[in-house]
Design a protein around this motif. Structure first.
Motif, PDB file in Angstrom:
ATOM      1  N   VAL A 235       0.817  -1.218   0.000  1.00 29.68           N
ATOM      2  CA  VAL A 235       0.000   0.000   0.000  1.00 29.68           C
ATOM      3  C   VAL A 235       0.851   1.269   0.000  1.00 29.68           C
ATOM      4  O   VAL A 235       0.323   2.375   0.022  1.00 29.68           O
ATOM      5  N   GLY A 236       2.174   1.099  -0.034  1.00 32.47           N
ATOM      6  CA  GLY A 236       3.057   2.257  -0.130  1.00 32.47           C
ATOM      7  C   GLY A 236       3.489   2.880   1.184  1.00 32.47           C
ATOM      8  O   GLY A 236       4.126   3.934   1.197  1.00 32.47           O
ATOM      9  N   ASP A 237       3.171   2.221   2.317  1.00 33.68           N
ATOM     10  CA  ASP A 237       3.585   2.760   3.612  1.00 33.68           C
ATOM     11  C   ASP A 237       5.068   2.534   3.876  1.00 33.68           C
ATOM     12  O   ASP A 237       5.712   3.299   4.605  1.00 33.68           O
ATOM     13  N   LEU A 238       5.604   1.459   3.302  1.00 38.73           N
ATOM     14  CA  LEU A 238       7.019   1.143   3.434  1.00 38.73           C
ATOM     15  C   LEU A 238       7.576   0.856   2.053  1.00 38.73           C
ATOM     16  O   LEU A 238       6.831   0.540   1.114  1.00 38.73           O
ATOM     17  N   GLN A 239       8.901   0.933   1.955  1.00 41.20           N
ATOM     18  CA  GLN A 239       9.549   0.646   0.677  1.00 41.20           C
ATOM     19  C   GLN A 239      10.795  -0.183   0.921  1.00 41.20           C
ATOM     20  O   GLN A 239      11.583   0.116   1.835  1.00 41.20           O
ATOM     21  N   GLY A 240      10.965  -1.220   0.110  1.00 42.26           N
ATOM     22  CA  GLY A 240      12.143  -2.067   0.248  1.00 42.26           C
ATOM     23  C   GLY A 240      11.777  -3.529   0.154  1.00 42.26           C
ATOM     24  O   GLY A 240      10.652  -3.891  -0.211  1.00 42.26           O
ATOM     25  N   ASP A 241      12.744  -4.369   0.469  1.00 41.57           N
ATOM     26  CA  ASP A 241      12.551  -5.813   0.432  1.00 41.57           C
ATOM     27  C   ASP A 241      11.810  -6.254   1.694  1.00 41.57           C
ATOM     28  O   ASP A 241      12.281  -6.036   2.811  1.00 41.57           O
ATOM     29  N   ALA A 242      10.649  -6.886   1.520  1.00 42.92           N
ATOM     30  CA  ALA A 242       9.807  -7.245   2.668  1.00 42.92           C
ATOM     31  C   ALA A 242      10.523  -8.176   3.634  1.00 42.92           C
ATOM     32  O   ALA A 242      10.409  -8.024   4.854  1.00 42.92           O
ATOM     33  N   THR A 243      11.251  -9.146   3.086  1.00 35.30           N
ATOM     34  CA  THR A 243      11.939 -10.102   3.948  1.00 35.30           C
ATOM     35  C   THR A 243      12.997  -9.411   4.797  1.00 35.30           C
ATOM     36  O   THR A 243      13.104  -9.654   6.004  1.00 35.30           O
ATOM     37  N   LEU A 244      13.779  -8.536   4.174  1.00 30.75           N
ATOM     38  CA  LEU A 244      14.830  -7.843   4.908  1.00 30.75           C
ATOM     39  C   LEU A 244      14.249  -6.889   5.945  1.00 30.75           C
ATOM     40  O   LEU A 244      14.765  -6.781   7.063  1.00 30.75           O
ATOM     41  N   ILE A 245      13.187  -6.198   5.589  1.00 34.77           N
ATOM     42  CA  ILE A 245      12.579  -5.263   6.535  1.00 34.77           C
ATOM     43  C   ILE A 245      11.992  -6.021   7.724  1.00 34.77           C
ATOM     44  O   ILE A 245      12.196  -5.641   8.889  1.00 34.77           O
ATOM     45  N   ALA A 246      11.275  -7.096   7.438  1.00 39.41           N
ATOM     46  CA  ALA A 246      10.686  -7.889   8.524  1.00 39.41           C
ATOM     47  C   ALA A 246      11.763  -8.452   9.440  1.00 39.41           C
ATOM     48  O   ALA A 246      11.638  -8.421  10.672  1.00 39.41           O
ATOM     49  N   HIS A 247      12.842  -8.962   8.846  1.00 43.02           N
ATOM     50  CA  HIS A 247      13.958  -9.475   9.645  1.00 43.02           C
ATOM     51  C   HIS A 247      14.568  -8.369  10.491  1.00 43.02           C
ATOM     52  O   HIS A 247      14.929  -8.591  11.660  1.00 43.02           O
ATOM     53  N   SER A 248      14.719  -7.191   9.900  1.00 46.75           N
ATOM     54  CA  SER A 248      15.312  -6.065  10.630  1.00 46.75           C
ATOM     55  C   SER A 248      14.443  -5.671  11.822  1.00 46.75           C
ATOM     56  O   SER A 248      14.956  -5.407  12.917  1.00 46.75           O
ATOM     57  N   ILE A 249      13.144  -5.605  11.590  1.00 47.09           N
ATOM     58  CA  ILE A 249      12.225  -5.263  12.684  1.00 47.09           C
ATOM     59  C   ILE A 249      12.345  -6.288  13.806  1.00 47.09           C
ATOM     60  O   ILE A 249      12.505  -5.954  14.981  1.00 47.09           O
ATOM     61  N   TRP A 250      12.269  -7.571  13.428  1.00 45.25           N
ATOM     62  CA  TRP A 250      12.348  -8.621  14.439  1.00 45.25           C
ATOM     63  C   TRP A 250      13.673  -8.572  15.197  1.00 45.25           C
ATOM     64  O   TRP A 250      13.704  -8.665  16.433  1.00 45.25           O
ATOM     65  N   ALA A 251      14.776  -8.409  14.470  1.00 45.66           N
ATOM     66  CA  ALA A 251      16.092  -8.412  15.108  1.00 45.66           C
ATOM     67  C   ALA A 251      16.240  -7.255  16.093  1.00 45.66           C
ATOM     68  O   ALA A 251      16.777  -7.426  17.198  1.00 45.66           O
ATOM     69  N   CYS A 252      15.751  -6.090  15.717  1.00 41.91           N
ATOM     70  CA  CYS A 252      15.858  -4.920  16.602  1.00 41.91           C
ATOM     71  C   CYS A 252      14.995  -5.088  17.844  1.00 41.91           C
ATOM     72  O   CYS A 252      15.440  -4.825  18.968  1.00 41.91           O
ATOM     73  N   VAL A 253      13.776  -5.535  17.650  1.00 41.88           N
ATOM     74  CA  VAL A 253      12.878  -5.725  18.794  1.00 41.88           C
ATOM     75  C   VAL A 253      13.412  -6.830  19.703  1.00 41.88           C
ATOM     76  O   VAL A 253      13.423  -6.686  20.935  1.00 41.88           O
ATOM     77  N   HIS A 254      13.867  -7.921  19.101  1.00 41.35           N
ATOM     78  CA  HIS A 254      14.419  -9.020  19.898  1.00 41.35           C
ATOM     79  C   HIS A 254      15.623  -8.538  20.708  1.00 41.35           C
ATOM     80  O   HIS A 254      15.772  -8.898  21.878  1.00 41.35           O
ATOM     81  N   GLY A 255      16.478  -7.737  20.091  1.00 42.37           N
ATOM     82  CA  GLY A 255      17.652  -7.243  20.800  1.00 42.37           C
ATOM     83  C   GLY A 255      17.271  -6.437  22.025  1.00 42.37           C
ATOM     84  O   GLY A 255      17.832  -6.631  23.116  1.00 42.37           O
ATOM     85  N   LEU A 256      16.312  -5.545  21.866  1.00 40.35           N
ATOM     86  CA  LEU A 256      15.892  -4.706  22.990  1.00 40.35           C
ATOM     87  C   LEU A 256      15.187  -5.542  24.055  1.00 40.35           C
ATOM     88  O   LEU A 256      15.430  -5.374  25.264  1.00 40.35           O
ATOM     89  N   VAL A 257      14.316  -6.445  23.623  1.00 35.95           N
ATOM     90  CA  VAL A 257      13.619  -7.322  24.563  1.00 35.95           C
ATOM     91  C   VAL A 257      14.621  -8.171  25.346  1.00 35.95           C
ATOM     92  O   VAL A 257      14.499  -8.340  26.571  1.00 35.95           O
TER      93      VAL A 257
END
Length: 202
Positions: free
Chosen positions: A145-167
């Motif tokens: 829908v145009g809210d984000l731009q880039g590779d979905a797999t890489l973005i999802a992995h990045s989100i998970w990795a950052c949240v996991h790190g903080l958690v």
């Protein structure tokens, strides 16, 4: 009189109860301290009986992790699908962090303790894939829908990795440098999403 053969339900109920007892012992002690013999003793059965249902301790915790992955997926699926894509993705991340906060023992067993490779146990791998699919599908939808731009797999992995790190830092009581989880989490999430916002990439 010969013993009545176990039904599939009998087997399933025993395995479920055995895993619940294993989880209780794990929460009281830690993963390394839990043994097949110890679980069997707490269950009131013999270790030999336990080995009729599980090959080893790893198999017990594989089934337990499958159950916990499904519990995490249930928590994520409780987020309303009717939310706009980016709000939905944000709410998923909040729900993920909330699960870790509410069930720290479960989260550690899923992501912070090296127990086994999920792919070695199909039931565990399937449950893990269910949780991953929810986040990845939400990321792809936000891109579509145009809210984000880039590779979905890489973005999802990045989100998970950052949240996991903080958690993980929070669960390890390592956020002692002047800013706590409640302060850092919204800033981190905002920065991740801004990084992939099409307006910022133009």
């Amino acid at each position: 009189m010969p013993r009545k053969p176990l039904t599939d339900i009998d087997i399933e109920n025993f395995r479920k109860s055995y895993c619940e007892q294993a989880y209780a012992l794990y929460q009281q002690e830690d993963y390394d301290a839990v043994t097949i013999r110890g679980i069997a003793k707490a269950m009131g059965c013999s270790p030999m009986m336990a080995y009729r249902y599980f090959e080893n301790k790893e198999a017990v915790f594989a089934l337990l992790r499958a159950t916990l992955f499904h519990r995490l997926a249930d928590a994520l699926e409780a987020v309303p699908l009717t939310l706009p894509p980016l709000e939905y993705l944000t709410a998923l991340v909040v729900a993920y962090a909330g699960f870790a906060h509410d069930e720290p023992h479960a989260y550690r067993l899923l992501y912070m303790i090296h127990v086994h490779q999920a792919q070695d146990y199909p039931e565990t791998e399937l449950a893990q894939k269910r949780t991953r699919k929810i986040l990845f599908d939400a990321t792809r939808k936000a891109i579509d829908v145009g809210d984000l731009q880039g590779d979905a797999t890489l973005i999802a992995h990045s989100i998970w990795a950052c949240v996991h790190g903080l958690v993980s830092l929070e669960l390890a009581n390592q956020l002692t440098q002047g800013a706590g989880f409640d302060q850092l989490f919204p800033v981190m999430l905002e920065n991740i999403l801004k990084r992939h916002n099409p307006r910022n990439l133009a």
